[in-house]
Design a protein around this motif. Structure first.
Motif, PDB file in Angstrom:
ATOM      1  N   LEU A 283       0.817  -1.211   0.000  1.00 47.26           N
ATOM      2  CA  LEU A 283       0.000   0.000   0.000  1.00 47.26           C
ATOM      3  C   LEU A 283       0.854   1.266   0.000  1.00 47.26           C
ATOM      4  O   LEU A 283       0.402   2.323  -0.439  1.00 47.26           O
TER       5      LEU A 283
ATOM      6  N   ASP B 281       0.238   2.797  -6.054  1.00 44.28           N
ATOM      7  CA  ASP B 281      -0.866   3.748  -5.924  1.00 44.28           C
ATOM      8  C   ASP B 281      -2.216   3.042  -5.862  1.00 44.28           C
ATOM      9  O   ASP B 281      -2.311   1.814  -5.984  1.00 44.28           O
ATOM     10  N   LYS B 282      -3.265   3.840  -5.672  1.00 43.70           N
ATOM     11  CA  LYS B 282      -4.601   3.291  -5.447  1.00 43.70           C
ATOM     12  C   LYS B 282      -5.148   2.542  -6.658  1.00 43.70           C
ATOM     13  O   LYS B 282      -5.999   1.669  -6.510  1.00 43.70           O
TER      14      LYS B 282
ATOM     15  N   SER C  94      -2.569  -0.883  -6.738  1.00 45.59           N
ATOM     16  CA  SER C  94      -2.463  -1.759  -5.566  1.00 45.59           C
ATOM     17  C   SER C  94      -3.423  -2.964  -5.618  1.00 45.59           C
ATOM     18  O   SER C  94      -3.026  -4.074  -5.230  1.00 45.59           O
TER      19      SER C  94
ATOM     20  N   THR D  48      -7.686  -2.531   0.053  1.00 41.98           N
ATOM     21  CA  THR D  48      -7.702  -1.438  -0.919  1.00 41.98           C
ATOM     22  C   THR D  48      -8.703  -0.357  -0.504  1.00 41.98           C
ATOM     23  O   THR D  48      -8.492   0.826  -0.779  1.00 41.98           O
TER      24      THR D  48
ATOM     25  N   GLN E  30      -6.792   1.782   1.921  1.00 41.20           N
ATOM     26  CA  GLN E  30      -5.843   2.662   1.237  1.00 41.20           C
ATOM     27  C   GLN E  30      -6.537   3.923   0.718  1.00 41.20           C
ATOM     28  O   GLN E  30      -5.967   5.015   0.738  1.00 41.20           O
ATOM     29  N   LYS E  31      -7.791   3.784   0.278  1.00 40.07           N
ATOM     30  CA  LYS E  31      -8.521   4.915  -0.294  1.00 40.07           C
ATOM     31  C   LYS E  31      -8.972   5.923   0.762  1.00 40.07           C
ATOM     32  O   LYS E  31      -9.154   7.102   0.456  1.00 40.07           O
TER      33      LYS E  31
ATOM     34  N   THR F 268     -16.443   5.050  -1.364  1.00 36.12           N
ATOM     35  CA  THR F 268     -15.149   5.497  -1.891  1.00 36.12           C
ATOM     36  C   THR F 268     -15.371   6.172  -3.232  1.00 36.12           C
ATOM     37  O   THR F 268     -16.340   5.880  -3.944  1.00 36.12           O
TER      38      THR F 268
ATOM     39  N   ILE G 123     -11.518   5.663  -8.659  1.00 35.76           N
ATOM     40  CA  ILE G 123     -10.150   6.050  -9.057  1.00 35.76           C
ATOM     41  C   ILE G 123      -9.987   5.791 -10.544  1.00 35.76           C
ATOM     42  O   ILE G 123     -10.231   4.694 -11.035  1.00 35.76           O
TER      43      ILE G 123
END
Length: 380
Positions: free
Chosen positions: A122, A126-127, A130, A311, A314-315, A375, A378
């Motif tokens: 992570l 990057d998002k 990952s 994930t 991570q966001k 979220t 992305i």
């Protein structure tokens, strides 16, 4: 080749992920038959051993302090060496107390690698990439587990448990020693906070992590034991099942990463928990040897969907919180894991169906709470 695959950390973590999963695969494949047929253990012993196995996961928060004195990628490699050492020693101590010791050693290696692996992934990817990296790690690890399964299937009839533990433990130790000589780290990543972090805005991540740990332990402690104890699966049968599992997961994992990128975490986790309700209820009542094997394959496949919890975190997380929060998350994941197998082992004695019905209930609760995931999409 995508840019994320060109990073040294990508190959480094792939290799160590393969070692971690292959080591656990070997341990799982042999453990129940070794415990029942060699050591002579019963359900309450298995529950106690599974609880012991999860204590290092409960202590994963200590990683935050360990990386004050050793670099995180070095700790990953050292963890693999410890995992291999625990596996190597298992065959030398064929008793309940011996299994407690070797299980603890193996588990410290496995859980501390998994904590640092999640953290490093992570941090370094990057998002958008990952989910693909985490899924690639699981895919390669599944492929390696297929190889391990084939080898165990071929050598189990001619080699002792002790010899098999020595062979696989040695290979993993050698790989860990290779990794500890490498330095895939970069100086341009965001510095991590070197203290324990617990934030109320991460509450949903904490809760889903806790519930995932609870339901996973029911699977880990009792699904294979059900196959061996009730349905009489041999070590070759279990190996074939693992082989099929990992063959499927080798192909499915890359699709999971792509699904997360395209549709998001909420949809994937909703699918997981809905089907797990059905799987756990079926465990409790199925009487067919073939059907219980299919349930086990489905259950194992859904493990991979938990990538979405990481994930999702991570966001929503401050990038400086990744390392500490990975350690805290692992500890939260294992709170129930330390207690549940022992309780489950006692419930098994009353009625083996009860632990699986509890798993169905946990999956239902998770399905409800996963709907709170929000979220932003992305884009590349």
């Amino acid at each position: 080749m995508p840019d994320y695959k060109k990073k040294q950390m990508y190959f480094y973590l792939i290799v160590l992920s393969v070692c971690s999963t292959a080591g656990l695969q070997c341990w799982q494949t042999l453990f129940d038959n070794f415990s029942v047929n060699v050591v002579g253990l019963d359900g309450h012993h298995i529950g106690a051993l599974q609880s012991v196995r999860e204590i290092p996961g409960f202590l994963a928060l200590l990683v935050t302090y360990v990386i004050l004195i050793i670099k995180e990628h070095k700790l990953s490699a050292l963890s693999i060496i410890i995992l291999g050492a625990g596996l190597f020693a298992t065959g030398f101590l064929p008793s309940f107390s011996g299994l407690i010791l070797t299980t603890m050693i193996m588990s410290f290696g496995f859980h501390y690698f998994e904590t640092t692996n999640k953290s490093l992934t992570l941090q370094y990817f990057d998002k958008l990439s990952s989910p693909l990296v985490l899924s690639a790690q699981r895919s390669y690890a599944a492929g390696a587990s297929v190889v391990v399964g084939i080898i165990i299937f071929l050598i189990a009839p001619i080699l002792s448990y002790k010899t098999m533990y020595i062979i696989f433990g040695s290979i993993i130790i050698v790989c860990g020693l290779w990794a500890i000589t490498k330095n895939p780290s970069k100086k341009d990543i965001i510095p991590q906070k070197k203290k324990l972090i617990l934030k109320k805005e991460y509450w949903l991540y904490y809760f889903l992590t806790f519930m995932a740990g609870a339901r996973r332990q029911i699977f880990m402690a009792f699904a294979i034991f059900l196959l061996v104890k009730k349905f009489g699966f041999s070590v070759q049968d279990i190996t074939l099942l693992f082989l099929l599992n990992n063959g499927i997961n080798f192909f499915i994992n890359p699709l999971i990463g792509k699904f997360i990128v395209k549709y998001g975490e909420r949809k994937l986790l909703s699918m997981e928990y809905f089907f797990l309700i059905l799987v756990f209820i079926s465990y409790a009542y199925v009487d067919s040897r073939s059907l219980v094997a299919i349930l086990y394959i489905l259950d194992h496949m859904f493990f991979n969907f938990s990538t979405a919890i990481n994930t999702y975190f991570q966001k929503i997380a401050d990038p400086r919180d990744i390392a500490s929060s990975a350690a805290v998350g692992f500890t939260i994941n294992h709170i129930a894991a330390v207690i549940l197998p022992v309780i489950g082992g006692l419930l098994w004695i009353v009625d083996y169906k009860i632990p699986f019905l509890v798993g169905a209930f946990f999956s239902l609760i998770s399905l409800v709470f996963v709907q709170f995931i929000r979220t932003e999409k992305i884009s590349a």
